[in-house]
Write an enzyme that holds these catalytic residues in place. Structure first.
Site, PDB file in Angstrom:
ATOM      1  N   TYR A 157     -73.907  44.793  57.037  1.00 57.30           N
ATOM      2  CA  TYR A 157     -74.498  45.417  55.841  1.00 57.30           C
ATOM      3  C   TYR A 157     -73.880  44.788  54.586  1.00 57.30           C
ATOM      4  O   TYR A 157     -74.587  44.313  53.693  1.00 57.30           O
ATOM      5  CB  TYR A 157     -74.244  46.935  55.893  1.00 57.30           C
ATOM      6  CG  TYR A 157     -74.470  47.654  54.577  1.00 57.30           C
ATOM      7  CD1 TYR A 157     -75.748  48.005  54.157  1.00 57.30           C
ATOM      8  CD2 TYR A 157     -73.389  47.989  53.748  1.00 57.30           C
ATOM      9  CE1 TYR A 157     -75.950  48.668  52.941  1.00 57.30           C
ATOM     10  CE2 TYR A 157     -73.574  48.650  52.548  1.00 57.30           C
ATOM     11  CZ  TYR A 157     -74.856  48.976  52.149  1.00 57.30           C
ATOM     12  OH  TYR A 157     -75.043  49.620  50.944  1.00 57.30           O
TER      13      TYR A 157
ATOM     14  N   LYS B 201     -75.436  42.556  51.539  1.00 56.73           N
ATOM     15  CA  LYS B 201     -75.440  43.072  50.155  1.00 56.73           C
ATOM     16  C   LYS B 201     -74.864  42.005  49.210  1.00 56.73           C
ATOM     17  O   LYS B 201     -75.292  41.885  48.065  1.00 56.73           O
ATOM     18  CB  LYS B 201     -74.646  44.375  50.034  1.00 56.73           C
ATOM     19  CG  LYS B 201     -75.245  45.592  50.707  1.00 56.73           C
ATOM     20  CD  LYS B 201     -76.595  46.041  50.182  1.00 56.73           C
ATOM     21  CE  LYS B 201     -76.572  46.812  48.906  1.00 56.73           C
ATOM     22  NZ  LYS B 201     -77.930  47.302  48.529  1.00 56.73           N
TER      23      LYS B 201
HETATM   24  N1  NAI Z   1     -75.214  55.713  50.014  1.00 52.98           N
HETATM   25  C1  NAI Z   1     -74.161  55.078  49.491  1.00 52.98           C
HETATM   26  O1  NAI Z   1     -73.015  55.549  49.533  1.00 52.98           O
HETATM   27  C2  NAI Z   1     -74.354  53.760  48.818  1.00 52.98           C
HETATM   28  C3  NAI Z   1     -75.599  53.134  48.800  1.00 52.98           C
HETATM   29  N2  NAI Z   1     -75.759  51.939  48.147  1.00 52.98           N
HETATM   30  C4  NAI Z   1     -77.057  51.295  48.066  1.00 52.98           C
HETATM   31  O2  NAI Z   1     -77.956  52.210  47.447  1.00 52.98           O
HETATM   32  C5  NAI Z   1     -79.287  51.983  47.889  1.00 52.98           C
HETATM   33  C6  NAI Z   1     -79.904  53.297  48.302  1.00 52.98           C
HETATM   34  O3  NAI Z   1     -79.145  53.849  49.357  1.00 52.98           O
HETATM   35  P1  NAI Z   1     -79.460  55.293  49.945  1.00 52.98           P
HETATM   36  O4  NAI Z   1     -80.382  56.019  49.056  1.00 52.98           O
HETATM   37  O5  NAI Z   1     -78.147  55.871  50.315  1.00 52.98           O
HETATM   38  O6  NAI Z   1     -80.209  54.900  51.301  1.00 52.98           O
HETATM   39  P2  NAI Z   1     -81.490  55.563  51.998  1.00 52.98           P
HETATM   40  O7  NAI Z   1     -81.474  55.078  53.407  1.00 52.98           O
HETATM   41  O8  NAI Z   1     -81.547  57.025  51.766  1.00 52.98           O
HETATM   42  O9  NAI Z   1     -82.705  54.901  51.216  1.00 52.98           O
HETATM   43  C7  NAI Z   1     -83.132  53.599  51.443  1.00 52.98           C
HETATM   44  C8  NAI Z   1     -84.664  53.584  51.379  1.00 52.98           C
HETATM   45  O10 NAI Z   1     -85.098  52.240  51.584  1.00 52.98           O
HETATM   46  C9  NAI Z   1     -86.290  52.284  52.358  1.00 52.98           C
HETATM   47  N3  NAI Z   1     -86.489  51.006  53.034  1.00 52.98           N
HETATM   48  C10 NAI Z   1     -85.709  50.460  53.998  1.00 52.98           C
HETATM   49  N4  NAI Z   1     -86.237  49.291  54.399  1.00 52.98           N
HETATM   50  C11 NAI Z   1     -87.362  49.087  53.652  1.00 52.98           C
HETATM   51  C12 NAI Z   1     -88.346  48.059  53.622  1.00 52.98           C
HETATM   52  N5  NAI Z   1     -88.298  47.015  54.453  1.00 52.98           N
HETATM   53  N6  NAI Z   1     -89.352  48.173  52.736  1.00 52.98           N
HETATM   54  C13 NAI Z   1     -89.436  49.239  51.906  1.00 52.98           C
HETATM   55  N7  NAI Z   1     -88.548  50.251  51.914  1.00 52.98           N
HETATM   56  C14 NAI Z   1     -87.520  50.175  52.770  1.00 52.98           C
HETATM   57  C15 NAI Z   1     -86.041  53.416  53.338  1.00 52.98           C
HETATM   58  O11 NAI Z   1     -87.237  53.896  53.908  1.00 52.98           O
HETATM   59  C16 NAI Z   1     -85.332  54.432  52.447  1.00 52.98           C
HETATM   60  O12 NAI Z   1     -86.245  55.333  51.889  1.00 52.98           O
HETATM   61  C17 NAI Z   1     -79.184  50.941  48.999  1.00 52.98           C
HETATM   62  O13 NAI Z   1     -79.495  49.689  48.458  1.00 52.98           O
HETATM   63  C18 NAI Z   1     -77.727  50.964  49.390  1.00 52.98           C
HETATM   64  O14 NAI Z   1     -77.312  49.704  49.861  1.00 52.98           O
HETATM   65  C19 NAI Z   1     -74.707  51.347  47.496  1.00 52.98           C
HETATM   66  C20 NAI Z   1     -73.484  51.924  47.490  1.00 52.98           C
HETATM   67  C21 NAI Z   1     -73.204  53.168  48.163  1.00 52.98           C
HETATM   68  C1  LIG Z   2     -63.966  58.483  58.799  1.00 54.56           C
HETATM   69  C2  LIG Z   2     -65.258  59.185  58.816  1.00 54.56           C
HETATM   70  C3  LIG Z   2     -66.050  59.152  60.062  1.00 54.56           C
HETATM   71  C4  LIG Z   2     -65.651  59.839  57.730  1.00 54.56           C
HETATM   72  C5  LIG Z   2     -67.004  60.443  57.530  1.00 54.56           C
HETATM   73  C6  LIG Z   2     -67.615  60.055  56.217  1.00 54.56           C
HETATM   74  C7  LIG Z   2     -68.146  58.609  56.215  1.00 54.56           C
HETATM   75  C8  LIG Z   2     -69.408  58.598  57.063  1.00 54.56           C
HETATM   76  C9  LIG Z   2     -68.381  58.144  54.765  1.00 54.56           C
HETATM   77  C10 LIG Z   2     -67.084  58.069  53.983  1.00 54.56           C
HETATM   78  C11 LIG Z   2     -67.201  56.923  52.990  1.00 54.56           C
HETATM   79  C12 LIG Z   2     -68.665  56.567  53.047  1.00 54.56           C
HETATM   80  C13 LIG Z   2     -69.175  55.278  52.480  1.00 54.56           C
HETATM   81  C14 LIG Z   2     -70.357  54.719  52.979  1.00 54.56           C
HETATM   82  C15 LIG Z   2     -71.068  55.349  54.149  1.00 54.56           C
HETATM   83  C16 LIG Z   2     -70.550  56.727  54.577  1.00 54.56           C
HETATM   84  C17 LIG Z   2     -69.031  56.773  54.523  1.00 54.56           C
HETATM   85  C18 LIG Z   2     -68.428  55.723  55.445  1.00 54.56           C
HETATM   86  C19 LIG Z   2     -70.871  53.384  52.479  1.00 54.56           C
HETATM   87  C20 LIG Z   2     -70.460  52.346  53.513  1.00 54.56           C
HETATM   88  C21 LIG Z   2     -72.394  53.381  52.331  1.00 54.56           C
HETATM   89  C22 LIG Z   2     -72.943  52.082  51.834  1.00 54.56           C
HETATM   90  C23 LIG Z   2     -72.133  51.382  50.793  1.00 54.56           C
HETATM   91  O1  LIG Z   2     -72.651  50.524  50.120  1.00 54.56           O
HETATM   92  C24 LIG Z   2     -70.709  51.680  50.630  1.00 54.56           C
HETATM   93  C25 LIG Z   2     -70.327  53.079  51.065  1.00 54.56           C
HETATM   94  C26 LIG Z   2     -68.822  53.291  50.978  1.00 54.56           C
HETATM   95  C27 LIG Z   2     -68.438  54.703  51.335  1.00 54.56           C
END
Ligand code: NAI
Ligand SMILES: CC(C)=CCC[C@@H](C)[C@H]1CC[C@H]2C3=C(CC[C@]12C)[C@@]1(C)CCC(=O)C[C@@H]1CC3
Length: 369
Positions: free
Chosen positions: A144, A148
């Site tokens: 992943y 990215k």
């Molecule tokens: N959740 C987190 O802690 C973090 C997320 N991000 C980034 O933020 C963005 C959003 O993440 P979330 O909302 O957590 O994920 P999410 O999984 O809830 O949303 C991603 C969306 O992208 C859509 N998708 C996936 N493949 C696709 C494709 N081929 N065509 C069109 N749509 C597609 C999915 O259906 C989904 O609705 C991502 O780019 C992720 O890498 C960055 C840092 C932290």
């Molecule tokens: C150790 C353990 C099993 C904790 C449970 C919580 C974790 C699932 C989250 C804690 C920090 C989170 C995190 C992400 C995903 C969910 C966690 C690992 C990301 C890897 C999601 C995508 C990103 O771009 C970075 C995020 C960093 C923090």
């Protein structure tokens, strides 16, 4: 020569708008008077005034239909990090993002805001108050993160004042909030299996967890400040809550808020990381036969056992960013939004029994999906 009529700067598209972050972004954009089109492989909700377009971002023709009368595009689509599918990450995050850029340029879109990740610089070692000029991870921990990094480079390199196509990347970290399908649900699932009894390392490592509304605020500010003469062009910006917290304090607050016990027994970081690495290699070897998904992946263990918090000073300076929801308020709102994940009362287990069961679970149970 035909002149292209510029669409209103309030007409935008959100690629990945059905997802956790995407939906919060769509809701805020609508509140702010934007007209929004969502493009996603699946539609999961309806909002009056928002048009939905189901399609794969790897399909340029499908994108072109949506982008033709749009001036601003937010790209926050990605396969879930949990899928650990290298081919899919490359296809969607790298090749698909190239397709998004081509479609934007052909359709005359002027601004592209990418949701990147602060993890693009994370290699599993401590990052304290990391700035955007840290080098990209040379050895990213998982597929992943690897994709990215490439995705962010492709988007930032495409920024061109000559082509009237401006780009910026937002790097959030540890997004949480209502409807998140990842952090709280995985945490609760792990706690329900009795595996959340252990603190990896000494428990003092500081980490950024960022409330989803702050991440949305950062995206919209970036869109509104991205102009040909602004410093944002072709740059990356950390967006955080600006309140680093001990990883294990954050986990404990969420767990206790939902009625679960906080982890309290310590395990050495290098031991758990080594076991997670070994398990991951075994899952890779067995993948053609069975799809095993260990809870403690090397990435999750690294995130749980090291410092990784980032400076958002650049976003404050260039776009006037300030978090709009403080961390404690954000945790309270998040906990309140998951009534269905609260602990149901179970018969009492003695402390020593609980310890033995949990210790066994962490290392022996492998889930086969
Ligand atoms: N959740 C987190 O802690 C973090 C997320 N991000 C980034 O933020 C963005 C959003 O993440 P979330 O909302 O957590 O994920 P999410 O999984 O809830 O949303 C991603 C969306 O992208 C859509 N998708 C996936 N493949 C696709 C494709 N081929 N065509 C069109 N749509 C597609 C999915 O259906 C989904 O609705 C991502 O780019 C992720 O890498 C960055 C840092 C932290
Ligand atoms: C150790 C353990 C099993 C904790 C449970 C919580 C974790 C699932 C989250 C804690 C920090 C989170 C995190 C992400 C995903 C969910 C966690 C690992 C990301 C890897 C999601 C995508 C990103 O771009 C970075 C995020 C960093 C923090």
């Amino acid at each position: 020569m035909a002149t292209r009529i510029r669409p209103s700067s309030k007409r935008c598209a959100v690629i990945g708008g059905s997802g956790f972050l995407g939906r919060h972004l769509v809701e805020r954009l609508v509140e702010k008077g934007y007209s929004v089109a969502v493009f996603d492989i699946s539609q999961r909700y309806q909002v009056p005034g928002v048009t939905f377009h189901q399609g794969d971002l790897c399909d340029k023709q499908a994108l072109l239909k949506v982008l033709k009368d749009v001036s601003l595009v937010f790209h926050c689509a990605s396969p879930s990090p949990a899928c650990d599918d290298r081919q899919l990450f490359w296809k969607v995050n790298v090749e698909g993002t190239r397709t998004v850029i081509q479609a934007c340029q052909e359709a005359g879109v002027q601004k592209l805001i990418l949701t990147s990740s602060a993890s693009v610089v994370f290699e599993g070692t401590d990052i304290k108050n990391g700035k955007e000029d840290l080098p990209y991870a040379k050895r990213p921990i998982d597929y992943y993160t690897e994709t990215k990094i490439h995705q962010e480079k492709v988007v930032l390199e495409a920024c061109s004042k000559e082509k009237d196509f401006l780009t910026v990347a937002i790097r959030p970290h540890g997004i949480f909030g209502p409807r998140d399908p990842q952090l709280v649900p995985i945490l609760v699932d792990t706690a329900r299996k009795g595996k959340m009894k252990f603190i990896i390392g000494d428990g003092t490592n500081l980490v950024d967890f960022t409330y989803v509304e702050n991440v949305v605020h950062g995206h919209i500010l970036a869109a509104e400040h991205l102009k040909a003469d602004s410093p944002l062009c072709g740059k990356a910006y950390h967006i955080t809550n600006d309140e680093p917290i001990r990883f294990w304090d954050f986990m404990s607050q969420v767990l206790i808020g939902l009625g679960y016990d906080a982890p309290r027994y310590h395990l050495p970081y290098s031991l758990v990381y080594g076991i997670a690495m070994l398990l991951w290699m075994i899952t890779c070897l067995l993948r053609p036969l069975v799809n095993i998904k260990p809870t403690f992946t090397p990435m999750r263990v690294a995130l749980a056992g090291t410092h990784h918090y980032y400076s958002c000073w650049r976003a404050k300076q260039d776009m006037g960013y300030q978090p709009v929801v403080k961390l404690q308020e954000a945790i309270a709102r998040t906990v309140a939004s998951y009534p269905h994940l609260r602990k149901e009362e179970l018969p009492f287990l003695g402390q020593s029994e609980a310890f033995c069961i949990s210790f066994g679970c962490v290392f022996s149970e492998i889930r086969v999906d």
